[in-house]
Design a protein around this motif. Structure first.
Motif, PDB file in Angstrom:
ATOM      1  N   LYS A 188      -6.840  -7.192  -4.851  1.00 21.15           N
ATOM      2  CA  LYS A 188      -7.706  -6.029  -4.635  1.00 21.15           C
ATOM      3  C   LYS A 188      -6.975  -4.945  -3.850  1.00 21.15           C
ATOM      4  O   LYS A 188      -7.037  -3.761  -4.176  1.00 21.15           O
ATOM      5  N   VAL A 189      -6.275  -5.355  -2.784  1.00 16.12           N
ATOM      6  CA  VAL A 189      -5.496  -4.397  -1.985  1.00 16.12           C
ATOM      7  C   VAL A 189      -4.435  -3.741  -2.864  1.00 16.12           C
ATOM      8  O   VAL A 189      -4.237  -2.520  -2.835  1.00 16.12           O
ATOM      9  N   VAL A 245      -7.971  -5.615  11.365  1.00 17.35           N
ATOM     10  CA  VAL A 245      -6.922  -4.603  11.241  1.00 17.35           C
ATOM     11  C   VAL A 245      -7.022  -3.919   9.885  1.00 17.35           C
ATOM     12  O   VAL A 245      -6.827  -2.698   9.765  1.00 17.35           O
ATOM     13  N   HIS A 246      -7.349  -4.694   8.837  1.00 22.43           N
ATOM     14  CA  HIS A 246      -7.541  -4.117   7.510  1.00 22.43           C
ATOM     15  C   HIS A 246      -8.638  -3.053   7.543  1.00 22.43           C
ATOM     16  O   HIS A 246      -8.504  -1.972   6.955  1.00 22.43           O
ATOM     17  N   LEU A 281      -4.566   4.612   6.391  1.00 23.48           N
ATOM     18  CA  LEU A 281      -3.187   4.139   6.392  1.00 23.48           C
ATOM     19  C   LEU A 281      -2.829   3.312   5.158  1.00 23.48           C
ATOM     20  O   LEU A 281      -1.707   2.859   5.022  1.00 23.48           O
ATOM     21  N   LEU A 282      -3.815   3.097   4.266  1.00 27.79           N
ATOM     22  CA  LEU A 282      -3.531   2.314   3.081  1.00 27.79           C
ATOM     23  C   LEU A 282      -2.498   2.993   2.184  1.00 27.79           C
ATOM     24  O   LEU A 282      -1.812   2.361   1.403  1.00 27.79           O
ATOM     25  N   VAL A 289       2.929   2.650   2.274  1.00 24.76           N
ATOM     26  CA  VAL A 289       3.323   1.521   1.451  1.00 24.76           C
ATOM     27  C   VAL A 289       3.706   0.303   2.285  1.00 24.76           C
ATOM     28  O   VAL A 289       3.509  -0.854   1.868  1.00 24.76           O
ATOM     29  N   TYR A 290       4.234   0.522   3.489  1.00 24.98           N
ATOM     30  CA  TYR A 290       4.617  -0.601   4.344  1.00 24.98           C
ATOM     31  C   TYR A 290       3.384  -1.317   4.894  1.00 24.98           C
ATOM     32  O   TYR A 290       3.340  -2.543   4.979  1.00 24.98           O
ATOM     33  N   VAL A 291       2.364  -0.547   5.252  1.00 25.03           N
ATOM     34  CA  VAL A 291       1.119  -1.134   5.774  1.00 25.03           C
ATOM     35  C   VAL A 291       0.432  -1.933   4.659  1.00 25.03           C
ATOM     36  O   VAL A 291       0.011  -3.084   4.852  1.00 25.03           O
ATOM     37  N   SER A 292       0.272  -1.316   3.486  1.00 21.81           N
ATOM     38  CA  SER A 292      -0.429  -1.996   2.393  1.00 21.81           C
ATOM     39  C   SER A 292       0.334  -3.234   1.929  1.00 21.81           C
ATOM     40  O   SER A 292      -0.261  -4.260   1.586  1.00 21.81           O
TER      41      SER A 292
END
Length: 951
Positions: free
Chosen positions: A129-130, A95-96, A104-105, A108-111
């Motif tokens: 890292k993310v 998914v990442h 989508l990164l 803010v909700y996804v990241s």
């Protein structure tokens, strides 16, 4: 109309999933003639909401295949599902990949969901890292990163993140502030905690419930229960966490009864007492002293019907594990209807703590087969199970799994790997791991230094210590204790020990209790007992650890009487002896063969509740064995069905020491029938017994079993036993051939054993070779010269005897003097060869003349070959009758009641002629005589010895 139908259907799907009705929701979705992106997103989020994580993941793949674009909300939900499942890391990584590809990164909700995912699986480096790639970061993002490090047990990293968050001007919320407050408590940094409290007040969060609860926990960790209670008392609102926190505060600071009283109040004044409440209380009852309360709470768990709740079962499991009851923990595990990662990790840690290493590693295998992803805690426990040389191969496999799992960058894992390799003596691998670690803290360096110390390599321990300081890592008391522990020899004192002592004083470590005790031990091990005693005498406050250090120092120098005096003094000043004190005292009593003192210590240990302590039990059993009380040893041991490996080893060793060789073999085979796998110590005791009993072929068969049947790599001790076994029986050529084929280099024990056998059988050529090798390894050891001299004397080579004695004189080496002693009531009478200082000297020598006259009438003829001096036969016989064991025998016969057992102890091997005298005396005087020499017991009765004249 068609659009309205789609909206209605989407609404119905959402409604059904909210009520847990997945089948009608899926039916509606499948029957839709037209599906919009909203339809797909609604159905997938519904599957995730219902905990159908893998179905949700499959649904996501179908969406990708049909080019349906998931919303950021749904992706975040799916990532959360991968985190909650505890076994879908690889799916989360996929998914990442989709997130990165679809841009989508920036959501803010996804990241933030990605941060949480990696944090849950312990991959904080991936979380970091993310986080660093996120274009926008809000307080939730910062808090998620903190959570990951908090869950990894790295409170210092949480504080660093908080500082970075403040530096970027992001304001805290109650969740982030709660994490920071809790971390201050875990770091036990009161100063930092007070600074954070100032920030709490400044930001107006002091009345927030989560913050107040964290403050209670922080003060509890700082040991300030009064402050924790003050926070609790002034709270305008309390929830279950509040009650749990204050109950835990009392419990973790040793006030368990107050904690249980708070639990009682909570049940009466608080509406909600749930599984979390019970779990909180159980988590602090994991001690053997609290088992009564723990079992009571266990009963309440069943009564409340929460015995199927995973978190409750986990704390039950950890409670039993904490009390050392791994069998009961295992029972809880098998009865659990559902298990999570914590469950598996808790039982694995319990197995490791209880010494069940194979069970711990088997549990890890079972866990991996169930597709539950192991985290850093799992591998840390598994690596701890490999802290012995026989698990080296398994440790290497675990190292590989750590690398494959991407967990090597974890600080705790790296430290565990360094510790594992250090414990098993693989210091090259330990150092390599340390150098490969992305960050090396003091724990990693301490593990490396400790490994060098345990492997008796002071040079490399000090080099690692210097490198650590060059790297800017501050030393702590553990570092200093480890480096001091590496100094073991007199040569280490000036070169390393005293400079270290100077550093300790200059660095301010001298006031630390552990360091003071280690300095005392260091001087003693390096041969300077005077300095140890001087340091001890200058201490104003001596705790139990300090006294134990002095006990250890005297024990190291063989001063058993001083050890017993110190134990007596400890009791006089009101100190409660601990496990170590009792063990040292019992060991000293065993070496001195003072049964009464040993019995007194054993009785006191039982009175103080140490009856279940395995170290004291083993020391007491060894004491009874070495004091000649073999029946007492057998009586002490549990029935064979309940006997542990150490208990079997004690019994085998005791039978062997007392000459009951048939019982040794019977006991060994009975142990195998009980399913107990023998260990290193078992085979040393077994082979030693075969050597002293003349069971050569049987002993060789046992040696072959070590590797063939039990997969144990033969150690140098086993090889020495085989050489002794062959040498005693006169098979010296085979013994020499065995040495040449040994899997390791021969040490001093190997050559000493060969030389002793050559002396017995008069093999001068092999004896000379053995002596040459031995003198190279131990040039200052008196036994090299004594054995060589005796070998030459036995074969009449008096010129060679004189040459050896001159070498000893030139090198200032003195022979260890033989002595024998007798203990009667509270008095010990000691005799040296030809002693005439005893108050009853005249009566003793008169008694010896009577003994000589009587036993000669029964056929005794002196074996003058045992008199190792170049004199005439008459003088040789006279010298034999001056031996210390004969003086002790005459004294005992005079001062003990008729018909009672005579007990005599000697520090060296009994001479052959004295052995013959003892046999005759036991028959003529109708007395049972028990003699303990340097190696074993001889039981003389009716003219026969238990050793069957083979010793």
């Amino acid at each position: 109309m068609l659009r309205l139908g789609v909206l209605q259907t989407n609404t119905l799907i959402n409604m059904y999933t909210k009520f847990g009705r997945v089948k009608p929701a899926r039916y509606l979705f499948d029957e839709m003639p037209v599906r919009t992106d909203v339809s797909w997103n609604t159905m997938m989020s519904g599957l995730v909401r219902l905990g159908l994580y893998r179905q949700g993941m499959g649904f996501f793949r179908n969406m990708c295949h049909l080019a349906i674009k998931p919303s950021g909300y749904v992706i975040a939900s799916l990532l959360t599902a991968c985190a909650r499942s505890a076994s879908m890391l690889s799916e989360g990584v996929q998914v990442h990949g989709f997130v990165a590809k679809s841009g989508l990164l920036s959501d803010v909700y996804v990241s933030t969901a990605l941060l949480h995912l990696y944090g849950v699986y312990g991959l904080v480096s991936s979380s970091r890292k993310v986080f660093e790639e996120m274009p926008d970061r809000n307080v939730v993002s910062w808090t998620s990163l903190m959570v990951g490090y908090a869950d990894m047990g790295e409170p210092d990293a949480v504080i660093d993140i908080y500082k970075g968050m403040r530096g970027e001007g992001v304001g805290s919320n109650e969740n982030s502030m709660s994490l920071v407050i809790t971390s201050c408590g875990l770091l036990k940094d009161e100063s930092l905690g007070r600074q954070v409290i100032g920030q709490v007040i400044k930001s107006g969060l002091e009345s927030k419930l989560a913050v107040e609860n964290s403050l209670i926990s922080m003060f509890a960790n700082l040991g300030n229960v009064d402050y924790a209670n003050y926070i609790f008392a002034q709270m305008s609102e309390r929830d279950t966490i509040s009650w749990n926190s204050i109950a835990a505060a009392y419990a973790q600071n040793g006030h368990c009864e107050e904690s249980l009283w708070l639990f009682h109040l909570m049940r009466h004044f608080h509406d909600e007492v749930n599984s979390t409440t019970v779990s909180t209380l159980l988590s602090v009852l994991g001690h053997v002293d609290h088992q009564k309360w723990g079992r009571g709470i266990h009963g309440l768990v069943v009564k409340m019907g929460v015995d199927s709740v995973v978190c409750v079962c986990n704390t039950l499991l950890r409670m039993y594990a904490g009390a050392g009851r791994s069998e009961e923990a295992e029972l809880v595990f098998h009865q659990m209807p559902a298990k999570d990662l914590i469950t598996w990790n808790s039982l694995m840690a319990s197995f490791v703590e209880d010494g069940r290493s194979l069970d711990a590693l088997g549990l890890l295998c079972s866990m991996l087969r169930t597709r539950i992803s192991a985290n850093y805690v799992s591998f840390t426990s598994a690596l701890a199970a490999c802290f012995s040389p026989e698990f080296f191969d398994k440790g290497r496999i675990l190292h590989g799994l750590v690398l494959v799992s991407g967990l090597f960058d974890n600080q705790i894992i790296g430290n565990a790997l360094v510790s594992m390799y250090g414990k098993i003596g693989k210091m090259i691998e330990a150092r390599r791991v340390l150098l490969q670690m992305p960050r090396r803290d003091e724990v990693a360096w301490n593990a490396l230094i400790g490994g060098y110390a345990e492997n008796e390599d002071p040079g490399k321990a000090l080099l690692a210590f210097r490198t650590m300081r060059v790297d800017g890592i501050p030393a702590n008391y553990i570092t200093v204790v480890s480096v001091l522990g590496a100094c073991l020899m007199p040569s280490d004192l000036l070169e390393r020990g005293k400079p270290l002592h100077a550093y300790i004083v200059s660095a301010g470590f001298e006031s630390d209790e552990h360091v003071k005790n280690s300095i005392i031990t260091m001087y003693a091990k390096c041969g300077d007992l005077y300095s140890s005693q001087d340091l001890f005498n200058k201490l104003d406050n001596r705790n139990i650890i300090t006294w134990n250090a002095m006990l250890s120092a005297n024990a190291h120098h063989g001063h058993g009487e001083e050890v017993l005096k110190l134990v007596s003094e400890m009791r006089r000043v009101g100190l409660n002896l601990d496990q170590f004190s009792f063990s040292e005292g019992l060991s000293a009593a065993a070496k001195l063969a003072v049964l009464e003192e040993g019995q007194l210590l054993h009785g006191l240990a039982l009175k103080l509740g140490f009856e279940q302590d395995c170290f004291i039990f083993n020391a007491a059993a060894d004491m009874y064995s070495k004091c000649g009380e073999i029946d007492e040893v057998v009586k002490m041991l549990p029935p064979s069905v309940n006997r542990s490996l150490p208990s079997w080893n004690i019994l085998i060793s005791a039978f062997g020491r007392h000459g009951y060789f048939e019982k040794v073999c019977e006991t060994f085979h009975e142990m195998l029938e009980m399913g107990i796998k023998p260990g290193h110590v078992t085979f040393v005791s077994l082979l030693t017994a075969c050597s002293h009993g003349g069971l050569v072929d049987q002993g060789l068969a046992y040696y072959d079993m070590i590797a063939r049947d039990f997969g144990i790599k033969p150690a140098i001790e086993h090889c020495v036993c085989v050489i002794d076994l062959l040498g005693r029986s006169g098979r010296l050529a085979e013994a020499e051939a065995f040495i040449s084929k040994m899997p390791m280099n021969p040490n001093d024990l190997v050559w000493r054993s060969l030389l002793a056998s050559c002396k017995i059988h008069g093999d001068l050529d092999r004896g000379r070779k053995g002596a040459e090798h031995l003198s190279k390894l131990e040039p200052e050891d008196d036994s090299v010269y004594v054995l060589s001299s005796n070998m030459f004397a036995t074969t009449g080579r008096w010129e060679d005897v004189e040459s050896v004695r001159k070498q000893m004189s030139y090198k200032n080496i003195t022979k260890k003097q033989a002595c024998s002693w007798v203990k009667q009531k509270d008095k010990v009478s000691t005799f040296g060869i030809g002693d005439r200082i005893h108050p009853q000297t005249l009566e003793i020598y008169a008694k010896l003349e009577d003994i000589k006259k009587l036993i000669k009438e029964y056929g005794y003829v002196a074996d003058t070959s045992q008199a190792l001096q170049d004199t005439d036969e008459e003088q040789k016989e006279h010298n034999l009758w001056n031996h210390s064991e004969r003086l002790a025998l005459a004294y005992s016969l005079m001062n003990t009641p008729e018909g009672s057992t005579v007990r005599i102890f000697k520090n060296l091997r009994i001479c052959g002629d004295c052995h013959s005298v003892y046999k005759f005396v036991s028959r003529v005087f109708e007395r049972k005589i028990v003699l303990r020499d340097q190696y074993r017991f001889h039981h003389f009765e009716n003219g026969v010895c238990s050793c069957k004249d083979y010793w």
